[in-house]
Design a protein around this motif. Structure first.
Motif, PDB file in Angstrom:
ATOM      1  N   GLY A 381      48.103  33.128  37.478  1.00  0.00           N
ATOM      2  CA  GLY A 381      47.060  33.065  35.877  1.00  0.00           C
ATOM      3  C   GLY A 381      47.272  32.006  35.232  1.00  0.00           C
ATOM      4  O   GLY A 381      46.084  31.281  34.676  1.00  0.00           O
ATOM      5  N   VAL A 382      48.332  31.247  35.136  1.00  0.00           N
ATOM      6  CA  VAL A 382      48.320  29.852  34.305  1.00  0.00           C
ATOM      7  C   VAL A 382      47.597  29.044  34.944  1.00  0.00           C
ATOM      8  O   VAL A 382      46.911  28.061  34.361  1.00  0.00           O
ATOM      9  N   SER A 383      47.822  28.897  36.223  1.00  0.00           N
ATOM     10  CA  SER A 383      46.802  27.694  37.308  1.00  0.00           C
ATOM     11  C   SER A 383      45.432  27.986  37.028  1.00  0.00           C
ATOM     12  O   SER A 383      44.544  27.101  37.013  1.00  0.00           O
ATOM     13  N   ILE A 384      45.007  29.435  37.075  1.00  0.00           N
ATOM     14  CA  ILE A 384      43.432  29.628  36.749  1.00  0.00           C
ATOM     15  C   ILE A 384      43.179  29.256  35.195  1.00  0.00           C
ATOM     16  O   ILE A 384      41.853  28.628  35.140  1.00  0.00           O
ATOM     17  N   ALA A 385      43.851  29.508  34.248  1.00  0.00           N
ATOM     18  CA  ALA A 385      43.676  28.797  33.004  1.00  0.00           C
ATOM     19  C   ALA A 385      43.542  27.416  32.861  1.00  0.00           C
ATOM     20  O   ALA A 385      42.479  27.136  32.298  1.00  0.00           O
ATOM     21  N   TYR A 386      44.205  26.669  33.800  1.00  0.00           N
ATOM     22  CA  TYR A 386      44.271  25.086  33.810  1.00  0.00           C
ATOM     23  C   TYR A 386      43.002  24.844  34.391  1.00  0.00           C
ATOM     24  O   TYR A 386      42.410  23.851  33.771  1.00  0.00           O
ATOM     25  N   PHE A 387      42.639  25.455  35.391  1.00  0.00           N
ATOM     26  CA  PHE A 387      41.058  25.140  36.037  1.00  0.00           C
ATOM     27  C   PHE A 387      40.092  25.471  34.987  1.00  0.00           C
ATOM     28  O   PHE A 387      39.237  24.479  34.952  1.00  0.00           O
ATOM     29  N   TYR A 388      40.009  26.641  34.412  1.00  0.00           N
ATOM     30  CA  TYR A 388      38.901  26.750  33.397  1.00  0.00           C
ATOM     31  C   TYR A 388      39.075  25.735  32.208  1.00  0.00           C
ATOM     32  O   TYR A 388      37.838  25.132  31.900  1.00  0.00           O
TER      33      TYR A 388
END
Length: 501
Positions: A381-388
């Motif tokens: 989830g954190v990696s997804i947030a970084y991408f956004y």
């Protein structure tokens, strides 16, 4: 379109009370937490001393690359919610919900994990006192009523202090971080200079079971978990009592300090005895064992104090962030309005704080191993947030003033930062690949993968339930609620398809 004017909506605002050194302490204290004091022996067993140091240092550099995108967005959009707001800004409400859903779970679980780490420390120092009133076992983990009581009290205290206001939270965070740094320096110098230790114990520098590259990649993959606290800064951006332009330098400084502390604790642990023997011994707290042997009870007290400060800073920092994400999502109509209510006296999102605390208190009843599965999953989830975040910064930045979409009121011309955002997007995808690809040396365990699937399904169900309420608001109305006042212009221009839901 509902036809409702954004100015007719009520948008709650938080007080600007946080000072720069408090925000730096929130970022650093949250990044360090308990892991740097509890995990060195485990990490060396996976990658070897140099593998851990190189992996976490490379991870820190990648985090700084990603942090540049955060700096761009915080500067232009200093609002609570961080990645939730950025995903809405760059894409639409659905992506904002996805980002916020994963962040909320990750932050709340890390609050609980830090609190249970305090019980673990007490169990190591006072085993006869803590291991009382055994209730049951979950996944092989013994759950005791005594440690649940301590965990509950600790979370309750920090929830109370957070409700009292961010001034108290920020000041506490800086004091805790200062004590933590002093403790780490004392332990590292004491262990390295002792006649009973040797740097020869750090060899072999990589684990013999895997290649050096695989060892380093294993540690690089956990960088989103190891440094996750730096993204607490955008969650608190709305409460800055200083220019948001300073945010990037505070984040970078916190990441560099965190990398140094991780490295020092690896060295302090590894010099005491051959690291392979320590890793194979499988102690509940390997660093505690070797520090007590070399530096005696005094050294253990210093280490326990530093660990306590790391736990307190992580617990406090992520409780702030979890409540701010809940607050921002409710203000943006993604969650029920109750989470956006502010305390009449302290002007804090007290329902959001209480909710985050209550969920954190429930978690220890399932045992620390189960909680660890969820936290490992939250790295996704954190990696997804970084991408956004990096993607939105990429859209905001322009190569030059001749770009066809360039608008001086909305965009920033910065070719080098635009290149950095591309590297940040690639890094975010690489983190996801390392975590999700089955053959990766850092792939999620089966339990963590199942937890991820369950959380995705629950998120989809909840979003479907909220979709009717959310559809009452047009994009420009949501942009006003999420981004505030004049800061919603880019969102209005950026993605008209969102109006069609």
């Amino acid at each position: 379109m509902s036809g409702r004017s954004e100015k007719s909506l009520t948008r709650q605002k938080l007080d600007r009370t946080l000072k720069p050194h408090w925000v730096w302490a929130i970022a650093l204290g949250s990044s360090i937490g308990w892991a740097s004091f509890v995990m060195p022996a485990n990490w060396m067993g996976q990658a070897g001393p140099l593998g851990v140091i190189l992996g976490l240092t490379i991870g820190a550099l990648l985090m700084i690359v990603i942090a540049i995108s955060y700096g761009v967005l915080i500067r232009s959009y200093p609002v609570s919610g961080g990645e939730f707001a950025y995903a809405f800004l760059g894409l639409n409400r659905t992506h904002a919900y996805i980002s916020g859903w994963f962040l909320t779970l990750g932050y709340i679980c890390i609050v609980a994990l830090n609190a249970t780490a305090f019980s673990l420390m007490l169990k190591f120092i006072f085993p006869d006192f803590i291991e009382q009133a055994k209730l049951y076992e979950v996944a092989g983990w013994e759950v005791y009523l005594t440690e649940i009581i301590f965990t509950t009290l600790l979370i309750g205290i920090f929830a109370f202090l957070n409700i009292r206001g961010s001034t108290i939270s920020g000041r506490m965070q800086f004091i805790f971080v200062s004590i933590l740094i002093l403790g780490v320096l004392t332990i590292t110098i004491g262990m390295s200079s002792s006649g009973d230790t040797s740097f020869a114990n750090l060899t072999p520098v990589f684990t013999p079971d895997t290649s050096a590259l695989a060892a380093v990649l294993t540690m690089v993959a956990i960088a989103p978990f190891a440094y996750v606290g730096f993204d607490n800064v955008p969650q608190a951006a709305e409460e800055f009592k200083f220019s948001s332009k300073k945010a990037l330098s505070l984040i970078v400084l916190a990441i560099l300090f965190a990398a140094a502390i991780y490295s020092m604790m690896i060295i302090a642990t590894g010099v005491a005895m051959p690291w392979q023997e320590l890793a194979d011994a499988n102690h509940s707290w390997g660093t505690g064992v070797v520090v007590q042997e070399v530096m005696g009870v005094g050294g253990l007290i210093v280490l326990a104090t530093a660990l306590s400060m790391g736990i307190f800073t992580g617990l406090n920092g992520f409780l702030i962030s979890a409540s701010r994400v809940l607050f921002a999502m409710a203000r943006g109509k993604v969650l029920p309005d109750i989470f956006a209510r502010l305390h009449k006296q302290h002007n804090t999102p007290y329902y959001a704080i209480l909710f985050a605390a209550l969920i954190s208190i429930i978690a220890p009843w399932f045992g620390r191993d189960v909680l660890s599965w969820i936290v490992n999953m939250s790295s996704v989830g954190v990696s997804i947030a970084y991408f956004y975040t990096t993607y939105t910064a990429f859209k905001l930045l322009k190569w030059n003033e001749q770009d066809k979409d360039y608008n001086p009121e909305l965009h920033i011309v910065s070719p080098w930062r635009k290149v950095v955002t591309i590297i940040g997007m690639i890094s975010s995808i690489a983190f996801l690949a390392l975590l999700l690809y089955p053959s990766s040396p850092a792939a999620l365990g089966q339990e963590s993968f199942y937890a991820l699937v369950i959380w995705v399904v629950l998120g989809a169900i909840f979003y479907i339930g909220r979709r009717r309420e959310l559809s009452k608001y047009s994009r420009d109305e949501l942009a006003y609620l999420i981004l505030g006042d004049d800061q919603y212009k880019l969102a209005n221009k950026g993605n008209d398809s969102d109006n069609n839901h």
